[in-house]
Design an enzyme around this catalytic site. Structure first.
Site, PDB file in Angstrom:
ATOM      1  N   ASP A 176       0.843  -1.199   0.000  1.00  0.00           N
ATOM      2  CA  ASP A 176       0.000   0.000   0.000  1.00  0.00           C
ATOM      3  C   ASP A 176       0.878   1.249   0.000  1.00  0.00           C
ATOM      4  O   ASP A 176       1.363   1.674   1.047  1.00  0.00           O
ATOM      5  CB  ASP A 176      -0.919  -0.026   1.238  1.00  0.00           C
ATOM      6  CG  ASP A 176      -1.858   1.175   1.274  1.00  0.00           C
ATOM      7  OD1 ASP A 176      -1.934   1.910   0.270  1.00  0.00           O
ATOM      8  OD2 ASP A 176      -2.533   1.364   2.318  1.00  0.00           O
TER       9      ASP A 176
ATOM     10  N   LYS B 227       1.613   7.956   0.433  1.00  0.00           N
ATOM     11  CA  LYS B 227       2.016   7.997   1.838  1.00  0.00           C
ATOM     12  C   LYS B 227       3.393   8.635   1.972  1.00  0.00           C
ATOM     13  O   LYS B 227       4.198   8.563   1.033  1.00  0.00           O
ATOM     14  CB  LYS B 227       2.103   6.568   2.402  1.00  0.00           C
ATOM     15  CG  LYS B 227       0.770   5.890   2.623  1.00  0.00           C
ATOM     16  CD  LYS B 227       0.976   4.478   3.160  1.00  0.00           C
ATOM     17  CE  LYS B 227      -0.343   3.753   3.368  1.00  0.00           C
ATOM     18  NZ  LYS B 227      -1.214   4.332   4.383  1.00  0.00           N
TER      19      LYS B 227
ATOM     20  N   ASP C  64       0.102  -5.124   4.578  1.00  0.00           N
ATOM     21  CA  ASP C  64      -1.286  -4.713   4.365  1.00  0.00           C
ATOM     22  C   ASP C  64      -2.147  -5.844   3.783  1.00  0.00           C
ATOM     23  O   ASP C  64      -3.327  -5.647   3.512  1.00  0.00           O
ATOM     24  CB  ASP C  64      -1.307  -3.478   3.450  1.00  0.00           C
ATOM     25  CG  ASP C  64      -2.447  -2.533   3.776  1.00  0.00           C
ATOM     26  OD1 ASP C  64      -3.010  -2.638   4.884  1.00  0.00           O
ATOM     27  OD2 ASP C  64      -2.784  -1.706   2.911  1.00  0.00           O
TER      28      ASP C  64
ATOM     29  N   ASP D   8      -5.750   6.467  -0.690  1.00  0.00           N
ATOM     30  CA  ASP D   8      -5.123   5.646   0.356  1.00  0.00           C
ATOM     31  C   ASP D   8      -6.172   4.896   1.186  1.00  0.00           C
ATOM     32  O   ASP D   8      -5.831   4.016   1.976  1.00  0.00           O
ATOM     33  CB  ASP D   8      -4.252   6.544   1.252  1.00  0.00           C
ATOM     34  CG  ASP D   8      -3.246   5.749   2.069  1.00  0.00           C
ATOM     35  OD1 ASP D   8      -3.112   4.538   1.822  1.00  0.00           O
ATOM     36  OD2 ASP D   8      -2.601   6.356   2.946  1.00  0.00           O
TER      37      ASP D   8
ATOM     38  N   GLU E 249      -7.979   2.487   0.414  1.00  0.00           N
ATOM     39  CA  GLU E 249      -8.200   1.483  -0.632  1.00  0.00           C
ATOM     40  C   GLU E 249      -8.720   0.157  -0.086  1.00  0.00           C
ATOM     41  O   GLU E 249      -9.387  -0.586  -0.788  1.00  0.00           O
ATOM     42  CB  GLU E 249      -6.895   1.253  -1.409  1.00  0.00           C
ATOM     43  CG  GLU E 249      -5.925   0.227  -0.796  1.00  0.00           C
ATOM     44  CD  GLU E 249      -5.371   0.619   0.572  1.00  0.00           C
ATOM     45  OE1 GLU E 249      -5.444   1.813   0.921  1.00  0.00           O
ATOM     46  OE2 GLU E 249      -4.897  -0.279   1.303  1.00  0.00           O
TER      47      GLU E 249
ATOM     48  N   ARG F 150     -11.034  -0.510   2.113  1.00  0.00           N
ATOM     49  CA  ARG F 150     -12.501  -0.586   2.155  1.00  0.00           C
ATOM     50  C   ARG F 150     -13.078  -0.767   0.759  1.00  0.00           C
ATOM     51  O   ARG F 150     -14.158  -1.315   0.596  1.00  0.00           O
ATOM     52  CB  ARG F 150     -13.059   0.665   2.850  1.00  0.00           C
ATOM     53  CG  ARG F 150     -12.770   1.951   2.166  1.00  0.00           C
ATOM     54  CD  ARG F 150     -12.912   3.156   3.079  1.00  0.00           C
ATOM     55  NE  ARG F 150     -11.764   3.295   3.977  1.00  0.00           N
ATOM     56  CZ  ARG F 150     -11.654   4.267   4.889  1.00  0.00           C
ATOM     57  NH1 ARG F 150     -12.605   5.177   5.029  1.00  0.00           N
ATOM     58  NH2 ARG F 150     -10.589   4.327   5.659  1.00  0.00           N
TER      59      ARG F 150
HETATM   60  N1  BES Z   1      -3.230   0.168   5.140  1.00  0.00           N
HETATM   61  C1  BES Z   1      -3.621   1.410   5.672  1.00  0.00           C
HETATM   62  C2  BES Z   1      -3.881   1.372   7.183  1.00  0.00           C
HETATM   63  C3  BES Z   1      -2.736   1.015   8.079  1.00  0.00           C
HETATM   64  C4  BES Z   1      -2.095   1.995   8.806  1.00  0.00           C
HETATM   65  C5  BES Z   1      -2.354  -0.285   8.268  1.00  0.00           C
HETATM   66  C6  BES Z   1      -1.073   1.680   9.661  1.00  0.00           C
HETATM   67  C7  BES Z   1      -1.332  -0.610   9.122  1.00  0.00           C
HETATM   68  C8  BES Z   1      -0.693   0.374   9.833  1.00  0.00           C
HETATM   69  C9  BES Z   1      -4.885   1.902   4.993  1.00  0.00           C
HETATM   70  O1  BES Z   1      -5.054   1.505   3.676  1.00  0.00           O
HETATM   71  C10 BES Z   1      -4.853   3.393   4.991  1.00  0.00           C
HETATM   72  O2  BES Z   1      -3.984   3.924   4.359  1.00  0.00           O
HETATM   73  N2  BES Z   1      -5.789   4.022   5.685  1.00  0.00           N
HETATM   74  C11 BES Z   1      -5.847   5.432   5.763  1.00  0.00           C
HETATM   75  C12 BES Z   1      -7.283   5.843   5.552  1.00  0.00           C
HETATM   76  C13 BES Z   1      -7.487   7.315   5.393  1.00  0.00           C
HETATM   77  C14 BES Z   1      -6.864   7.794   4.100  1.00  0.00           C
HETATM   78  C15 BES Z   1      -8.968   7.617   5.386  1.00  0.00           C
HETATM   79  C16 BES Z   1      -5.353   5.858   7.139  1.00  0.00           C
HETATM   80  O3  BES Z   1      -5.621   5.153   8.110  1.00  0.00           O
HETATM   81  O4  BES Z   1      -4.652   6.842   7.212  1.00  0.00           O
HETATM   82 ZN    ZN Z   2      -4.105  -0.220   3.145  1.00  0.00          ZN
HETATM   83 MN    MN Z   3      -4.085   2.816   2.337  1.00  0.00          MN
END
Ligand code: BES
Ligand code: ZN
Ligand code: MN
Length: 512
Positions: A285, A292, A303, A362, A364, A366
């Site tokens: 991811d 990111k 991920d 990001d 993604e 969901r």
């Molecule tokens: N894979 C990430 C979430 C994640 C964060 C997993 C830290 C493991 C450790 C997910 O896809 C993500 O990027 N979520 C975002 C959502 C936001 C953009 C609404 C997040 O949590 O920042």
């Molecule tokens: Zn993710």
């Molecule tokens: Mn993500």
């Protein structure tokens, strides 16, 4: 790791090492003592006892216990060589904390800690004495599962790896014991522990060695070995099924996506229920166009932990053979920025027909789960569980100790909670109130894929709920728990394999 149950008296057993648990039986004062109280300091004096009926073991440990050097605190370890009167070469005394608070949860961790202490000394086999506090069958299960968790190290790519593993574990039950029944318990626990480590192996692989295609191949191979049906579909099928949400993530990557479908349909199982286990399988991811920061991005190889958990759970289920139908679905893809990648503002149509405005590429996980959950319902699933490293927000809410649980159905939650408790994994329920629906409203489409920062883990779950709809459903957000940030006495740093044990226990609860 080979496991055997031995009914011999602990003192008579010949072994490389014998492990006994030390508990503190002092009645702790709680609260603030009155100022006049004369018994200040009562709290500090432990009353330690080695947990076995075997007097020879207790006397071998007698001097050490009497020395006052021990506290009995969890994981405090002392190794005695050539203990007097015992046939074992070494006696490992391991602290388990307060006797009043000692449960299978603590025992599981002690077994892992014993494995890690002994294997680092080059010892390959040992025996563990069941503390009389815990019923034998529960104890055997906890010790085997905990030992297998402790036996895993993610050092495959290190040239200096020591390949230290425990090969054989003997468990000595307490009091009267039914050997055959305990052997069955050990066998079941072995399947679960090995499946958890199978999942951890998948999660540990970096993204260049664990592409969606490779994940699909690993699932297929496992399914062949244990007798499960398995189909791995590519981009064509994903488009044919009109999985517009899943594809919107996959379209940006040069690596082809994989839709993994594993089916367990045992003869004699009723038509219903059909349980659906849906996993997020993002093999890397980057965040996509909403990229990111570089700092820590390497961690995003994990991920796909939710997906790997479902593959490992299907392995355990196939081997344990509960009489209930289960379908495992993993939506695997990378999330990459590229000239083909989706962009913020794009509108995507999910398989269910719902339109989604992409606010943040990001968010993604969901998106792929939306189609995974809907597809599971189309395949006839009557109950759904998903597992996903879904949000950073769940880490803000619960830290690294508890996974987040969401449920759209209280009965389903109660059943899961019970399974979760028995499996000895920490999870905490978070709400799914209608108020949060506001956060995922869109002006241009039915919903947005990002509800903003506040209550981020809940917003993500609310989004998923739009696709589970009225099917009883549990969502596990394992972003903070799928990866151990540090090593612990009972487990290595790296992939934890969280949720697999709870899922398997949950599935078993449906079998008649
Ligand atoms: N894979 C990430 C979430 C994640 C964060 C997993 C830290 C493991 C450790 C997910 O896809 C993500 O990027 N979520 C975002 C959502 C936001 C953009 C609404 C997040 O949590 O920042
Ligand atoms: Zn993710
Ligand atoms: Mn993500």
């Amino acid at each position: 790791m080979k496991t055997t149950i031995s009914l011999s008296t602990p003192a008579q057993l010949e072994s490389e090492a014998l492990v006994a648990v030390v508990l503190d039986h002092a009645e702790k004062q709680t609260g603030i003592a009155p100022l006049s109280s004369k018994n200040k300091g009562n709290n500090s004096k432990p009353q330690l006892k080695v947990e076995t009926e075997d007097g020879a073991i207790r006397s071998a440990a007698g001097d050490l216990l009497a020395s006052g050097e021990l506290t009995g605190k969890p994981f405090e370890s002392n190794l005695l060589h050539k203990p007097a009167g015992l046939k074992t070469k070494r006696l490992l005394l391991i602290g388990g904390g307060a006797a009043a608070k000692f449960t299978t949860y603590e025992l599981r961790r002690l077994a892992g800690a014993a494995v890690r202490t002994l294997k680092s000394r080059g010892i390959r086999s040992f025996a563990f004495i069941v503390p009389s506090e815990i019923p034998n069958d529960e104890a055997v299960r906890a010790i085997v599962e905990g030992a297998l968790v402790g036996n895993f190290d993610p050092d495959y790519y290190r040239s200096d790896r020591k390949d230290q593993k425990i090969d054989a574990l003997t468990i000595i039950p307490s009091g009267k014991a039914d050997q055959a029944a305990l052997e069955r318990a050990a066998h079941g626990a072995q399947i679960i522990g090995e499946s958890q480590n199978f999942t951890r192996d998948l999660v540990n692989e970096p993204s260049n060695r664990m592409t969606p295609t490779i994940l699909g191949e690993r699932a297929k191979k496992m399914c062949q070995e244990v007798g499960l049906k398995c189909e791995v579909y590519g981009a064509d099928k994903i488009k044919e099924l009109k999985m517009g949400a899943f594809w919107s993530v996959a379209q940006g990557s040069d690596e082809p996506p994989a839709l993994i479908v594993m089916k367990y349909e045992p003869t004699g199982a009723p038509e219903k229920p059909v349980l659906g286990l849906v996993g997020k399988g993002i093999t890397f991811d980057t965040g996509g166009i909403s990229i990111k920061p570089a700092d820590g991005m390497e961690k995003m190889k994990y991920d796909m932990a939710g997906g790997a958990t479902m593959i490992g759970a299907m392995r355990a289920i196939a081997l344990l053979k509960p009489k209930v139908k289960v379908i495992g679905i993993v939506c695997a893809t990378e999330n990459m920025p590229s000239g083909k990648a989706q962009k913020p503002g794009d509108v995507q149509i999910a398989m269910s027909g719902k339109s989604i405005e992409i606010i943040n590429t990001d968010a993604e996980g969901r998106l792929v789960l939306a189609d995974g959950l809907f597809y599971a319902r189309q395949l006839g699933c009557t109950h759904l569980v998903d597992a996903a490293t879904l949000t950073g927000a769940v880490v803000v809410a619960l830290g690294y100790a508890n996974a987040g649980v969401f449920a759209n159905d209280d009965a389903m939650y109660e059943r899961f909670h019970k399974a979760n408790d028995e499996a000895g994994e920490k999870m905490w329920r978070l709400p799914l109130d209608d108020e949060y629906k506001e956060n995922i409203k869109s002006t241009i489409a039915d919903i947005v894929n990002s509800g903003g920062r506040w209550g981020g883990a809940i917003n993500a779950a609310m989004f998923l709920n739009e696709f589970a709809e009225d099917t009883p459903w549990i969502h596990l957000d394992i972003a903070g728990t799928a990866w151990m940030e540090d090593q612990k006495p009972w487990i290595a740093k790296g992939p934890s394999g969280i949720a697999l044990r709870s899922l398997v226990e949950f599935v078993k609860s449906f079998a008649s």
